[in-house]
Enzyme design. Sequence first.
Site, PDB file in Angstrom:
ATOM      1  N   LYS A  22       0.835  -1.205   0.000  1.00  0.00           N
ATOM      2  CA  LYS A  22       0.000   0.000   0.000  1.00  0.00           C
ATOM      3  C   LYS A  22       0.872   1.260   0.000  1.00  0.00           C
ATOM      4  O   LYS A  22       0.634   2.184  -0.777  1.00  0.00           O
ATOM      5  CB  LYS A  22      -0.897   0.012   1.254  1.00  0.00           C
ATOM      6  CG  LYS A  22      -1.570   1.340   1.515  1.00  0.00           C
ATOM      7  CD  LYS A  22      -2.413   1.323   2.755  1.00  0.00           C
ATOM      8  CE  LYS A  22      -1.732   1.743   4.024  1.00  0.00           C
ATOM      9  NZ  LYS A  22      -1.397   3.171   4.156  1.00  0.00           N
ATOM     10  N   ASN A  23       1.883   1.276   0.858  1.00  0.00           N
ATOM     11  CA  ASN A  23       2.671   2.503   1.027  1.00  0.00           C
ATOM     12  C   ASN A  23       3.604   2.798  -0.133  1.00  0.00           C
ATOM     13  O   ASN A  23       4.202   3.876  -0.183  1.00  0.00           O
ATOM     14  CB  ASN A  23       3.469   2.448   2.340  1.00  0.00           C
ATOM     15  CG  ASN A  23       2.562   2.651   3.541  1.00  0.00           C
ATOM     16  OD1 ASN A  23       1.364   2.922   3.385  1.00  0.00           O
ATOM     17  ND2 ASN A  23       3.109   2.510   4.732  1.00  0.00           N
ATOM     18  N   CYS A 116      -4.485  12.737  12.747  1.00  0.00           N
ATOM     19  CA  CYS A 116      -5.223  11.477  12.649  1.00  0.00           C
ATOM     20  C   CYS A 116      -5.082  10.763  13.976  1.00  0.00           C
ATOM     21  O   CYS A 116      -4.427  11.261  14.887  1.00  0.00           O
ATOM     22  CB  CYS A 116      -4.775  10.644  11.460  1.00  0.00           C
ATOM     23  SG  CYS A 116      -3.291   9.714  11.744  1.00  0.00           S
ATOM     24  N   ARG A 121       0.685  14.674  12.964  1.00  0.00           N
ATOM     25  CA  ARG A 121       1.166  14.461  11.605  1.00  0.00           C
ATOM     26  C   ARG A 121       1.134  15.713  10.718  1.00  0.00           C
ATOM     27  O   ARG A 121       0.412  15.759   9.716  1.00  0.00           O
ATOM     28  CB  ARG A 121       0.396  13.316  10.946  1.00  0.00           C
ATOM     29  CG  ARG A 121       0.475  12.039  11.747  1.00  0.00           C
ATOM     30  CD  ARG A 121      -0.197  10.881  11.095  1.00  0.00           C
ATOM     31  NE  ARG A 121       0.583  10.311  10.009  1.00  0.00           N
ATOM     32  CZ  ARG A 121       0.228   9.221   9.347  1.00  0.00           C
ATOM     33  NH1 ARG A 121      -0.889   8.598   9.659  1.00  0.00           N
ATOM     34  NH2 ARG A 121       0.968   8.748   8.372  1.00  0.00           N
ATOM     35  N   ASP A 308       5.028   0.728  11.869  1.00  0.00           N
ATOM     36  CA  ASP A 308       3.845   0.041  11.336  1.00  0.00           C
ATOM     37  C   ASP A 308       3.767  -1.429  11.751  1.00  0.00           C
ATOM     38  O   ASP A 308       2.791  -2.111  11.434  1.00  0.00           O
ATOM     39  CB  ASP A 308       3.819   0.147   9.800  1.00  0.00           C
ATOM     40  CG  ASP A 308       3.402   1.533   9.332  1.00  0.00           C
ATOM     41  OD1 ASP A 308       3.036   2.368  10.168  1.00  0.00           O
ATOM     42  OD2 ASP A 308       3.453   1.783   8.107  1.00  0.00           O
ATOM     43  N   ARG A 400      -8.519  -0.562   4.815  1.00  0.00           N
ATOM     44  CA  ARG A 400      -7.736   0.499   4.158  1.00  0.00           C
ATOM     45  C   ARG A 400      -6.412  -0.048   3.663  1.00  0.00           C
ATOM     46  O   ARG A 400      -5.889   0.408   2.655  1.00  0.00           O
ATOM     47  CB  ARG A 400      -7.431   1.624   5.170  1.00  0.00           C
ATOM     48  CG  ARG A 400      -8.616   2.464   5.510  1.00  0.00           C
ATOM     49  CD  ARG A 400      -8.203   3.614   6.363  1.00  0.00           C
ATOM     50  NE  ARG A 400      -7.187   4.415   5.656  1.00  0.00           N
ATOM     51  CZ  ARG A 400      -6.648   5.517   6.134  1.00  0.00           C
ATOM     52  NH1 ARG A 400      -7.005   5.964   7.308  1.00  0.00           N
ATOM     53  NH2 ARG A 400      -5.745   6.178   5.443  1.00  0.00           N
TER      54      ARG A 400
END
Length: 421
Positions: A22-23, A116, A121, A308, A400
């Site tokens: 994803k990243n 968030c 952030r 993560d 997500r």
Amino acid sequence: MDKLLVQGPCQLNGEVEISSAKNATLPILAATILCPYAVKFVGIPDLMDVGTILKLLQSMGIKVSKHDHEIVIDATQLDNQHADYTLVKTMRASVLVLGPLLARYGQASVSLPGGCAIGARPVDIHLTGLEKMGAHIEIENGYIKAKCNKLKGAVVSFPFPSVGATENIMMAAVLAEGETVIENAAQEPEIDDLADFLMSQGVRIEGAGTSRIVIHGMKLSELKAPSKPYRVIGDRIEAATFIIAGIMGGGEVKVKGFNPSHLQYVLDVLTKMGAKFEIGSDYVLVHQSPRLKGAMIETLPFPGFPTDVQAQMMALMSLVEGNSVVTETIFENRFMHVPEMIRMGAKIQLKGNAALIEGVESLSGAPVMCTDLRASAALILCALVAHGQTEVQRVYHLDRGYEKIDEKLTKLGANIQRVRG
Ligand code: UD1
């Protein structure tokens, strides 16, 4: 809102194929804004965040055609350079369109992402970097309004190796005049993949994956369409999640389709804790291990321990022999899984940015709530081995960033049911 019902404990066995990261996918799709031709991708993961970036590109007039995991993006023409709050608020990584828009069109209006769940952030490092390259930036009515005649290559020295800022500056530098040097750049493998994608179109980049990246600016007409479809690298965070699931599940699990060197630090920690596995060129085969021992970890930018994977590691640590300490240095509020894990029987104390985990013999199922992406993954890991039923609510956080995680775990032997709602 969907929820997952997990019956535990279960043993996991078999093979799982890791999806594209994803990243890495998000910045690479944002980078298509630079391309005056159609670009084809294969293996694009079916994730909510990918859907959001595609919607954002389409909202600017970019043509997107999608067949399963194949996507063609044609940014030959754009109608506008606007990233609306309605989309940016659902995904902070939307700010990655700022650099490429500014580089190609000399203007952009991008909603300022708010904070968030895991932290404030800010995006100040992105903005000062672009200003260093000659952009004029103002914040107006919640939007970043950026303008420039032509971006100019510059030495951009980051106070912190921000992943997103490195990506934004790299993309902006592609169409800038002259050479851009990013000092104290992020070194994550996803940065390297973005560089590979850009280099497949003739861009000259040196040092991606190190702390000093040099990008040679070029004219739009010098970019050339890639000769073959692009495949994004395997997701090291998803891989780590399944490796930890395999260890916790106590069976034999082959986690394949990613580069294990991207997880070196995590694998070293797991080895020290006593986990048994074999490392191949594109897989890790998890063997049954005796009960693991506690460890101390501190999250750091790559090649350090990834923030993560912190929550998933804590799920594992909650069941090992002895105590563990986890220090979170990247985000200020990234322990929201802890109160939920405590409700399942984990023994964890929080002291500032550190968590002290006392290993327990077993966890018990409970209704729990997902708060963010990786916290959700940690709760699923706990649920797999907890005794009884765990009802995991608000799984949209999980959707997500994990492609069909419930189906992948079910194939490995987990008892998970998705209740749509
Ligand atoms: C990316 C990843 C995210 C991961 C994080 C750290 C994507 C889409 N997301 O997020 O999954 O957890 O890297 O590995 O790739 N910071 C500032 N000012 C800035 C930018 C960042 O203060 O302008 C701070 C952040 O608040 C945070 C730290 O720097 O405390 C790291 O952020 P950064 O590396 O930018 O993370 P993201 O790119 O947002």
